[in-house]
Design a protein around this motif. Structure first.
Motif, PDB file in Angstrom:
ATOM      1  N   THR A  62       0.810  -1.210   0.000  1.00 37.02           N
ATOM      2  CA  THR A  62       0.000   0.000   0.000  1.00 37.02           C
ATOM      3  C   THR A  62       0.845   1.262   0.000  1.00 37.02           C
ATOM      4  N   GLY A  63       2.155   1.132   0.038  1.00 34.53           N
ATOM      5  CA  GLY A  63       3.051   2.283   0.065  1.00 34.53           C
ATOM      6  C   GLY A  63       3.812   2.453  -1.230  1.00 34.53           C
ATOM      7  N   VAL A  64       4.727   3.418  -1.236  1.00 33.50           N
ATOM      8  CA  VAL A  64       5.547   3.693  -2.412  1.00 33.50           C
ATOM      9  C   VAL A  64       6.939   4.114  -1.953  1.00 33.50           C
ATOM     10  N   TYR A  65       7.936   3.634  -2.658  1.00 31.01           N
ATOM     11  CA  TYR A  65       9.318   4.058  -2.459  1.00 31.01           C
ATOM     12  C   TYR A  65       9.663   5.071  -3.544  1.00 31.01           C
ATOM     13  N   MET A  66      10.279   6.162  -3.143  1.00 30.87           N
ATOM     14  CA  MET A  66      10.718   7.192  -4.079  1.00 30.87           C
ATOM     15  C   MET A  66      12.252   7.252  -4.055  1.00 30.87           C
ATOM     16  N   LYS A  67      12.865   7.112  -5.198  1.00 23.58           N
ATOM     17  CA  LYS A  67      14.323   7.100  -5.303  1.00 23.58           C
ATOM     18  C   LYS A  67      14.753   8.178  -6.275  1.00 23.58           C
ATOM     19  N   TRP A  68      15.703   8.982  -5.865  1.00 25.82           N
ATOM     20  CA  TRP A  68      16.213  10.037  -6.748  1.00 25.82           C
ATOM     21  C   TRP A  68      17.714   9.893  -6.924  1.00 25.82           C
ATOM     22  N   THR A  69      18.154  10.103  -8.133  1.00 22.27           N
ATOM     23  CA  THR A  69      19.558   9.936  -8.510  1.00 22.27           C
ATOM     24  C   THR A  69      20.003  11.121  -9.350  1.00 22.27           C
ATOM     25  N   CYS A  70      21.191  11.647  -9.068  1.00 24.19           N
ATOM     26  CA  CYS A  70      21.755  12.723  -9.870  1.00 24.19           C
ATOM     27  C   CYS A  70      22.021  12.214 -11.288  1.00 24.19           C
ATOM     28  N   GLN A  71      21.793  13.055 -12.277  1.00 29.63           N
ATOM     29  CA  GLN A  71      22.003  12.652 -13.661  1.00 29.63           C
ATOM     30  C   GLN A  71      23.440  12.234 -13.924  1.00 29.63           C
ATOM     31  N   ALA A  72      24.357  12.757 -13.131  1.00 26.68           N
ATOM     32  CA  ALA A  72      25.762  12.372 -13.279  1.00 26.68           C
ATOM     33  C   ALA A  72      26.124  11.188 -12.389  1.00 26.68           C
ATOM     34  N   GLY A  73      25.155  10.682 -11.652  1.00 27.58           N
ATOM     35  CA  GLY A  73      25.402   9.512 -10.814  1.00 27.58           C
ATOM     36  C   GLY A  73      26.122   9.800  -9.527  1.00 27.58           C
ATOM     37  N   HIS A  74      26.072  11.038  -9.050  1.00 27.09           N
ATOM     38  CA  HIS A  74      26.817  11.381  -7.843  1.00 27.09           C
ATOM     39  C   HIS A  74      26.173  10.848  -6.571  1.00 27.09           C
ATOM     40  N   ILE A  75      24.927  11.201  -6.362  1.00 24.72           N
ATOM     41  CA  ILE A  75      24.292  10.911  -5.077  1.00 24.72           C
ATOM     42  C   ILE A  75      22.932  10.270  -5.329  1.00 24.72           C
ATOM     43  N   THR A  76      22.593   9.319  -4.475  1.00 30.32           N
ATOM     44  CA  THR A  76      21.300   8.647  -4.561  1.00 30.32           C
ATOM     45  C   THR A  76      20.620   8.707  -3.206  1.00 30.32           C
ATOM     46  N   GLY A  77      19.325   8.994  -3.224  1.00 30.79           N
ATOM     47  CA  GLY A  77      18.543   9.025  -1.998  1.00 30.79           C
ATOM     48  C   GLY A  77      17.280   8.199  -2.161  1.00 30.79           C
ATOM     49  N   LYS A  78      16.711   7.757  -1.042  1.00 30.70           N
ATOM     50  CA  LYS A  78      15.518   6.934  -1.096  1.00 30.70           C
ATOM     51  C   LYS A  78      14.603   7.318   0.057  1.00 30.70           C
ATOM     52  N   TRP A  79      13.304   7.348  -0.239  1.00 32.38           N
ATOM     53  CA  TRP A  79      12.305   7.750   0.751  1.00 32.38           C
ATOM     54  C   TRP A  79      11.097   6.827   0.641  1.00 32.38           C
ATOM     55  N   CYS A  80      10.470   6.533   1.767  1.00 31.67           N
ATOM     56  CA  CYS A  80       9.295   5.661   1.788  1.00 31.67           C
ATOM     57  C   CYS A  80       8.105   6.437   2.323  1.00 31.67           C
ATOM     58  N   SER A  81       6.937   6.183   1.762  1.00 29.97           N
ATOM     59  CA  SER A  81       5.735   6.938   2.127  1.00 29.97           C
ATOM     60  C   SER A  81       5.129   6.472   3.447  1.00 29.97           C
ATOM     61  N   GLN A  82       5.636   5.389   4.017  1.00 25.90           N
ATOM     62  CA  GLN A  82       5.062   4.852   5.244  1.00 25.90           C
ATOM     63  C   GLN A  82       6.168   4.523   6.242  1.00 25.90           C
TER      64      GLN A  82
END
Length: 612
Positions: free
Chosen positions: A162-182
């Protein structure tokens, strides 16, 4: 290395309690120079594909621009160091890191998960339904550019239950982060998934119907296996604990007291093919639920007709064990139950439900009026049933007075309201006022020696009915239990099959619902007047008005939810662990209700034939 210092933000440690995470206190850590070591690794030769070209004695040239060694730092307090926030060279070491004045963002470039370690942390938390496009718009507004290359992030959404994971990545591949809605529980379970499954049971819903609704909405849902595992290990035990506590609180007030109780059984399906019977015992005066016994047909040698009697026997034994003295019990006219109480519980007065008695008489009158010669009897069925009620109400617990008044029916239906001989228990006449001869008649008087009159006389003066009059003189009924039996359908529908634990828990939920809401006040309008609603009665063929009660608050549900959540957080085994049947489970007697075990499926497919 001379040393290192940093700021430990409590919010960066997801394992800490949420109240600690929100404090964001700055703590300074100082380490000794000897705590850190530098590791350098590099290729020993430019072409490692050919081992013959390598020379162990040859060192790389530090001035060679193509030489790209890998360097890493290792600290003896590695776990504590990894909790430290990243400090850039432009920031002062001992000050709190400030946000960039041009960016106000709630996002970080690290994995951001909220951890739940105590069930109370979820109490009162609100849940919302969100859509992917709206989340994407929010990310575009709040997520800053990469601090190294100033490029924007690419955001991906991954649905999980019932939730969603959101992942963001720099276009150059520098940094990656992840967030969960629950928030996350132990073993990575999402809190929303857990509450989705438990709330589905507590609201009396069906998994496949709710899943179908979620599919129509293109929303997430919990897998069927996970749902039933959560229900089995956490949701059902919490319901049972709450019901037992509620039951104990009621029974403790009745210890060593004489009570009048009413009882009735409810089958899980119509006809003689029921698998379960719920036998409910209620305090007749306070209308409190005293106990509910669930009987499986495997406990009665696969005979459904014996389940109601077995439920009554177990219920009375339970009340005796708890010190409750039953002086009178009200049931329907169940032949086996009447025989059991007459032989084994002689000290208990056995009364029969007056509603069932009047209903059965009315049904017999209607059945007798199905022929052309007796069709006028149908018009008398309701009045004769009402007269039966009145006889029980006015007989003052005296069977002779009941009988004397009841026999007056055979005189009244032929327009004879005074007769010569009585029974010595009252006047030989009807109790109503004289009927004017000019009054319009809605039904004809019956003529003596006609088939219709003889049918009425046979019903009213039947030996079995006359012998049952002592069971009705106390003027008792089981209307509240009949209402509960109807209310159980909200939680436990007759067209669905349930496992024994699920069936028992759903019945308990219906009984808890009744017990917690039976005394809620009536609804009023702005002038303080009680509100009513109209209701059409198919039996009476007329409109009636019934008062409206206030809406149910369901204040007990959060307590059951928190109990289930605490069981999950403190569980020692995973959901995938095997199931152990409890001692009371009828599956210990036999795995199914079939009289013999099933053959292999392939054998059934090969042997069965279709008529089409």
């Amino acid at each position: 290395m001379a040393g290192s210092s940093g700021i430990d933000r409590a919010s960066s440690d997801p394992s800490l309690p949420r109240d600690t995470q929100q404090e964001k206190q700055a703590v300074v850590h100082t380490f000794k120079p000897g705590d850190v070591s530098i590791n350098i690794s590099y290729d020993e030769a430019s072409d490692r594909s050919d081992p013959d070209l390598s020379d162990d004695n040859e060192l790389p040239d530090p001035n060679d621009e193509t030489w790209n060694p890998e360097m890493s730092l290792e600290h003896i307090h590695d776990t504590q160091v990894r909790k430290l926030a990243i400090i850039t060279g432009e920031e002062e070491v001992l000050d709190i890191i400030e946000e960039d004045e041009g960016v106000t963002s709630a996002f970080t470039t690290d994995t951001a998960f909220t951890r739940i370690t105590n069930a109370e942390e979820m109490k009162g938390e609100r849940a919302f339904t969100g859509y992917e496009c709206c989340l994407a718009d929010l990310v575009q507004m709040l997520l800053p550019a990469c601090t190294q290359c100033k490029k924007s992030y690419e955001v991906d959404f991954e649905k999980s239950g019932t939730g969603v994971y959101m992942k963001w990545t720099c276009q150059a591949g520098h940094i990656t982060g992840k967030w969960c809605s629950q928030p996350k529980l132990n073993r990575g379970m999402l809190a929303g998934d857990f509450l989705w499954s438990t709330s589905l049971l507590y609201s009396g819903n069906s998994y496949r119907k709710v899943r179908l609704m979620a599919e129509f909405m293109n929303a997430g849902y919990v897998s069927e296996r996970t749902h039933y595992s959560i229900q089995r290990d956490y949701a059902i035990p919490s319901v049972e604990d709450f019901f037992i506590k509620m039951q104990d609180d009621i029974l403790n007030t009745l210890h060593n007291k004489e009570v009048i109780v009413s009882g009735d059984g409810r089958m899980d399906s119509p006809g003689h093919s029921a698998q379960y019977c719920t036998y409910i015992i209620m305090d007749y005066e306070t209308e409190d639920i005293l106990t509910a016994i669930i009987i499986d047909k495997r406990e009665t040698d696969l005979k459904s007709v014996n389940m109601e009697k077995a439920g009554l026997i177990k219920a009375l034994a339970f009340l005796k064990q708890r010190g409750v003295k039953v002086k009178e019990i009200i049931t329907d006219a169940h032949v086996a139950i009447a025989a059991f109480l007459r032989k084994n519980e002689k000290e208990i007065k056995h009364s029969w439900d007056i509603w069932h008695g009047a209903k059965n008489i009315g049904k017999k009158v209607i059945a007798a009026g199905q022929t052309a010669a007796c069709k006028e009897l149908i018009l008398w069925s309701k009045d004769i049933g009402n007269h039966f009620w009145d006889c029980a109400k006015t007989c003052s617990n005296d069977p002779r007075k009941f009988l004397a008044k009841w026999r007056g029916v055979v005189h009244h239906v032929q327009n004879e309201h005074e007769w010569l001989f009585g029974d010595g228990c009252g006047e030989a006449k009807c109790d109503h006022a004289p009927i004017p001869p000019e009054e319009a008649r809605s039904k004809p008087w019956l003529q003596p020696r006609t088939k219709a009159y003889k049918a009425i006389k046979e019903i009213v003066l039947s030996t079995r009915l006359i012998n049952s009059i002592p069971h009705f003189v106390n003027y008792r009924h089981t209307g509240n239990i009949e209402s509960i039996n109807s209310h159980i359908l909200m939680y436990c529908m007759k067209r669905y099959a349930y496992t024994p634990p699920a069936y028992r828990a759903r019945n308990y939920l219906a009984l808890i619902d009744y017990q917690m809401h039976k005394d809620r006040p009536l609804a009023t309008n702005k002038f303080g007047t009680v509100r009513y609603r109209r209701r059409w009665s198919k039996y009476a063929k007329s409109w009636g008005a019934v008062p409206i009660k206030t809406l149910k608050p369901y204040t007990y549900i959060p307590d059951i939810q928190m109990k289930a959540l605490a069981l999950c957080l403190n569980a020692e085994k995973a959901l995938s662990a095997g199931m152990t049947l409890k001692d009371w489970d009828p599956r210990n007697i036999a795995p199914t209700t079939a009289p013999f075990p099933p053959p292999p499926t392939t054998q059934i497919v090969e042997t069965q034939q279709s008529r089409l």
